[in-house]
Design a protein around this motif. Structure first.
Motif, short mmCIF file in Angstrom:
data_model
loop_
_atom_site.label_atom_id
_atom_site.label_comp_id
_atom_site.label_asym_id
_atom_site.label_seq_id
_atom_site.Cartn_x
_atom_site.Cartn_y
_atom_site.Cartn_z
N PHE A 8 -9.02 -44.81 87.68
CA PHE A 8 -8.34 -43.69 87.02
C PHE A 8 -7.92 -44.11 85.62
CE2 PHE A 8 -4.76 -41.01 85.87
CZ PHE A 8 -5.18 -39.75 86.28
N GLY A 9 -8.17 -43.25 84.64
CA GLY A 9 -7.75 -43.56 83.28
C GLY A 9 -7.52 -42.30 82.46
N LEU A 10 -6.52 -42.36 81.59
CA LEU A 10 -6.21 -41.28 80.66
C LEU A 10 -6.12 -41.87 79.25
CD1 LEU A 10 -3.31 -39.42 82.54
CD2 LEU A 10 -5.64 -38.58 82.26
N VAL A 11 -6.68 -41.17 78.28
CA VAL A 11 -6.57 -41.57 76.88
C VAL A 11 -6.15 -40.35 76.08
CG1 VAL A 11 -7.71 -42.57 74.87
CG2 VAL A 11 -8.36 -43.32 77.16
N TRP A 12 -5.11 -40.53 75.26
CA TRP A 12 -4.66 -39.44 74.37
C TRP A 12 -4.45 -40.03 72.99
CZ3 TRP A 12 0.90 -38.12 73.10
CH2 TRP A 12 0.96 -37.00 72.25
N ASN A 13 -4.99 -39.39 71.99
CA ASN A 13 -4.82 -39.87 70.62
C ASN A 13 -4.57 -38.71 69.68
OD1 ASN A 13 -7.86 -39.48 71.15
ND2 ASN A 13 -7.78 -39.52 68.92
N ILE A 14 -3.83 -39.02 68.62
CA ILE A 14 -3.61 -38.05 67.54
C ILE A 14 -3.96 -38.75 66.22
CG2 ILE A 14 -1.88 -36.63 68.70
CD1 ILE A 14 0.30 -38.27 67.43
N TYR A 15 -4.50 -37.99 65.29
CA TYR A 15 -4.96 -38.60 64.04
C TYR A 15 -4.71 -37.66 62.86
CZ TYR A 15 -8.95 -35.46 64.71
OH TYR A 15 -9.73 -34.34 64.91
N GLN A 25 -12.34 -41.60 89.40
CA GLN A 25 -13.22 -41.77 90.56
C GLN A 25 -12.44 -41.32 91.77
OE1 GLN A 25 -16.48 -43.16 90.16
NE2 GLN A 25 -16.81 -42.35 92.21
N ILE A 26 -12.57 -40.05 92.12
CA ILE A 26 -11.73 -39.43 93.14
C ILE A 26 -11.97 -40.08 94.50
CG2 ILE A 26 -11.12 -37.24 94.25
CD1 ILE A 26 -12.19 -35.85 91.70
N PRO A 74 -15.31 -42.67 96.56
CA PRO A 74 -16.51 -43.43 96.21
C PRO A 74 -17.71 -42.55 95.89
CG PRO A 74 -15.40 -44.45 98.06
CD PRO A 74 -14.68 -43.17 97.81
N ALA A 75 -17.73 -41.31 96.38
CA ALA A 75 -18.87 -40.43 96.16
C ALA A 75 -18.61 -39.36 95.11
CB ALA A 75 -19.27 -39.76 97.47
N LEU A 76 -17.38 -39.22 94.65
CA LEU A 76 -17.03 -38.10 93.79
C LEU A 76 -16.27 -38.59 92.56
CD1 LEU A 76 -17.17 -34.96 93.69
CD2 LEU A 76 -14.88 -34.95 94.70
N ALA A 77 -16.76 -38.21 91.35
CA ALA A 77 -16.13 -38.63 90.10
C ALA A 77 -15.95 -37.44 89.19
CB ALA A 77 -16.97 -39.70 89.41
N LEU A 78 -14.83 -37.45 88.47
CA LEU A 78 -14.52 -36.39 87.53
C LEU A 78 -14.33 -36.97 86.13
CD1 LEU A 78 -13.62 -33.44 86.81
CD2 LEU A 78 -11.29 -34.16 87.41
N ARG A 79 -14.96 -36.35 85.16
CA ARG A 79 -14.77 -36.71 83.76
C ARG A 79 -14.49 -35.43 82.98
NH1 ARG A 79 -18.90 -37.68 79.50
NH2 ARG A 79 -17.78 -38.54 77.73
N GLN A 82 -12.83 -28.05 71.47
CA GLN A 82 -13.92 -28.48 72.34
C GLN A 82 -13.37 -28.79 73.73
OE1 GLN A 82 -15.27 -31.51 69.14
NE2 GLN A 82 -17.02 -31.32 70.51
N TYR A 83 -14.14 -28.43 74.75
CA TYR A 83 -13.77 -28.76 76.13
C TYR A 83 -15.02 -29.24 76.85
CZ TYR A 83 -10.01 -25.51 74.89
OH TYR A 83 -8.98 -24.86 74.25
N PHE A 84 -14.84 -30.22 77.74
CA PHE A 84 -15.97 -30.71 78.51
C PHE A 84 -15.48 -31.12 79.89
CE2 PHE A 84 -18.45 -34.29 80.16
CZ PHE A 84 -19.71 -33.72 80.20
N VAL A 85 -16.26 -30.74 80.93
CA VAL A 85 -15.95 -31.13 82.31
C VAL A 85 -17.26 -31.56 82.98
CG1 VAL A 85 -15.09 -30.41 84.56
CG2 VAL A 85 -14.02 -29.54 82.48
N GLN A 86 -17.23 -32.70 83.65
CA GLN A 86 -18.39 -33.17 84.41
C GLN A 86 -17.94 -33.67 85.76
OE1 GLN A 86 -21.33 -35.80 82.49
NE2 GLN A 86 -21.13 -37.16 84.25
N LEU A 87 -18.59 -33.19 86.81
CA LEU A 87 -18.28 -33.59 88.17
C LEU A 87 -19.53 -34.22 88.78
CD1 LEU A 87 -15.97 -33.41 90.30
CD2 LEU A 87 -17.07 -31.31 91.12
#
Length: 608
Positions: free
Chosen positions: A521-528, A567-568, A570-575, A599-604
């Protein structure tokens, strides 16, 4: 004002017939990763392999396995999933434009593309090649992307972002094989790979072929439609379809022997349609062809326990050629050009580079990288035929309806042959101030033979705020070198180059939070916030019919990007990710058009 919304969603289903063993590894895995390296290591940020959450930059890494799960067939399918990076298409040749954080230009010279660390930039326009048709993915081991400036390490054009494509070696190709694929619009793909070893000699080759007629988007009106309305003619070919056909080959080879690595690559476009036309007037019959051929020899050796030496020599040749003549405007243009307005500009370039660097770790808490290099860029051949302008045989205007005239090697060609030399030095220090604080400081000085010198620094402070949180404060400057067209274009009735033009400049400040409470599990947030200064634009000249390339624009922007990787099971991952940018023309105070403000993006991924 124009704002664009880019949204994509994909659910990928795959079946695997191999046995799968799943084991959870705790935080001690970080120690193993830092020693042995892993998929979470990134080199693009510093030139030294670093764990992503400790890297002094905002980066993304895609491995061959991740690319396969996406169902991607071209790198554009992969890059479009990066937050803050949007891919648009230029009307000419349907060229993909990699727009980082709202930094848009029609040539897209502000995004640096590397293949195995070697720039593939053409100095003619300053981009990858106007005929760049993307790159298939079967030869790719991983793609590393850095958002933000990178000139302190990579030099020219590492401006808005850097993309490094790393190709497969013998270790990456586990099994030799071949495959074919077919699809809509007469799409045909084929590839094979071969790898092995003979004693200490390792070798790998991947060959790929792609052909398609392209999709059939309809263009209701084009530039000639406006000309028809102004002059009472009926020459436009609109409504008509974009010309998106392409046939291309990609060959990658790598040989390793002890500390030496020899790579070669060929991207050959045998035939390519020209999109909406060279000047946005439909031209269904014109075709383009080009090649990008590269060779690089690398030597890497750990000379002592504290010193590693890396040396590289590279050679690159490229072309932008006309296969079937460019009809800029169709027959009947202006009521007098019965064959149409025809112009066929072609260029060939060759590039030689040499660089060497040393990494010294003998000083307590310091890793010092120092290097120097040389680059010779030579646009050694320019050809042009056309049925307008000045006839070199008579020094008189070419009359409408006249045969095509060859102006190659005359004062009336569109740009003269020319070369450019660049010498540079750089220094970088990664200083572990304390157990949980690391400061990266870098500086690079470039000296060019045609426009002078530029110096670009970077500073990055990374704080391991807790066991699971990294906080980064990043500052960097970058430059975009003027292209040969920016400096030297001539005999163009609309746009003229300026020999006094200076590089574009960027100053960027960024704050990043990388939260990684578990391996899965990981979260990244940035402002520029950045300022893009001395933007090269075409400025109309009082009393003249042409525009002059000038350092005229200023753009300021701020934005934020958010990423989730989970990685929800072993068989299922969300990005998933989202990006927002607000870019302003600092002179007019207007919002910048033609960029993706949201922009929005979802991949399962599901692998039962």
């Amino acid at each position: 004002m124009m704002k664009m919304l880019c949204t994509s969603f994909s659910i990928l289903y795959s079946l695997s017939f191999s046995a799968v063993s799943v084991e959870y590894i705790g935080s001690d895995n970080d120690l193993l990763d830092s020693f042995y390296g892993s998929e979470e290591m990134v080199e693009i940020a510093t030139g030294v392999k670093t764990q992503i959450y400790k890297a002094p930059a905002v980066t993304n890494v895609f491995t061959a396995e991740q690319i396969k799960k996406m169902g991607a067939t071209d790198i554009d399918d992969v890059l479009e999933t990066v937050p803050g990076l949007h891919i648009q298409r230029d009307p000419i040749l349907h060229l993909p434009l990699y727009i980082f954080r709202g930094i848009y230009s029609s040539a897209n010279s502000q995004a640096l593309m590397l293949i195995n660390g070697v720039p593939i930039t053409n100095n003619f326009i300053g981009n990858r090649n106007n005929s760049w048709g993307g790159m298939p993915v079967e030869a790719i081991a991983r793609i590393e992307i850095m958002r933000g400036p990178g000139s302190a390490l990579f030099g020219a054009d590492a401006f808005a972002g850097v993309i490094n494509i790393i190709t497969k070696n013998a270790d990456d190709i586990k099994q030799n094989g071949a495959a074919i694929r077919v699809g809509r619009f007469n799409t045909q793909d084929a590839w094979f790979n071969l790898a092995g070893n003979k004693g200490e000699l390792n070798y790998a080759t991947t060959v790929e072929y792609h052909k398609t007629d392209g999709s059939n988007e309809l263009i209701e009106a084009d530039l000639q439609t406006a000309n028809d309305a102004a002059h009472g003619t009926n020459a436009s070919l609109a409504p008509g379809h974009l010309s998106k056909s392409i046939e291309k080959y990609d060959v990658r080879t790598e040989i390793n022997y002890h500390n030496f690595t020899l790579r070669s690559g060929l991207q050959y476009i045998a035939s390519q349609g020209i999109g909406a036309g060279v000047v946005s007037a439909l031209d269904p019959d014109s075709l383009n062809t080009n090649y990008i051929w590269n060779l690089d020899l690398n030597y890497n050796s750990q000379l002592t326990s504290d010193f590693k030496l890396s040396t590289q020599a590279t050679y690159l040749r490229t072309s932008q050629e006309v296969k079937n003549q460019y009809t800029l405007f169709p027959p009947g243009y202006a009521g007098v050009y019965t064959e149409g307005l025809i112009g066929n500009p072609q260029v060939w370039e060759k590039h030689a580079r040499f660089n060497t660097s040393g990494l010294y770790t003998g000083w307590s808490n310091h890793s010092v990288l120092v290097g120097l290099g040389y680059h010779n860029a030579n646009m050694y051949r320019v050809e042009e035929t056309k049925n307008f302008g000045i006839d070199p045989a008579t020094d008189q205007p070419i009359a409408p309806g006249s045969p095509i005239v060859d102006v190659t090697d005359t004062p009336y060609v569109f740009i003269p042959e020319q070369s450019r030399q660049n010498h540079y030095v750089f220094l970088q220090d990664i200083w572990n101030i304390a157990n949980d604080w690391q400061l990266t400081a870098g500086l690079r000085h470039d000296n060019y033979s045609d426009f002078g010198s530029t110096t670009n620094p970077r500073l990055a402070l990374v704080w391991s705020t807790s066991l699971n949180l990294s906080t980064k404060l990043l500052y960097g400057q970058a430059f975009r070198a003027p292209s040969f067209v920016d400096m030297s274009a001539i005999n163009n009735p609309a746009n003229i180059g300026n020999p006094n033009i200076q590089p574009e400049e960027l100053e960027n400040l960024e704050l990043v939070f990388d939260y990684h409470p578990a391996q899965d599990f990981g979260l990244v947030w940035n402002i520029y916030k950045y300022t893009w200064d001395d933007i090269i634009q075409l400025v109309p000249q009082a009393g003249e019919s042409f525009s002059l390339a000038s350092n005229n624009g200023i753009q300021t922007a701020y934005g934020t990007e958010f990423e989730l990787n989970w990685q929800i099971t072993p068989a299922l991952a969300l990005r998933a990710n989202a990006a927002f940018t607000q870019a302003e023309n600092s002179k007019t105070k207007d919002d910048v058009p033609l960029i993706a403000a949201k922009q929005y993006f979802v991949q399962l991924d599901w692998q039962p």
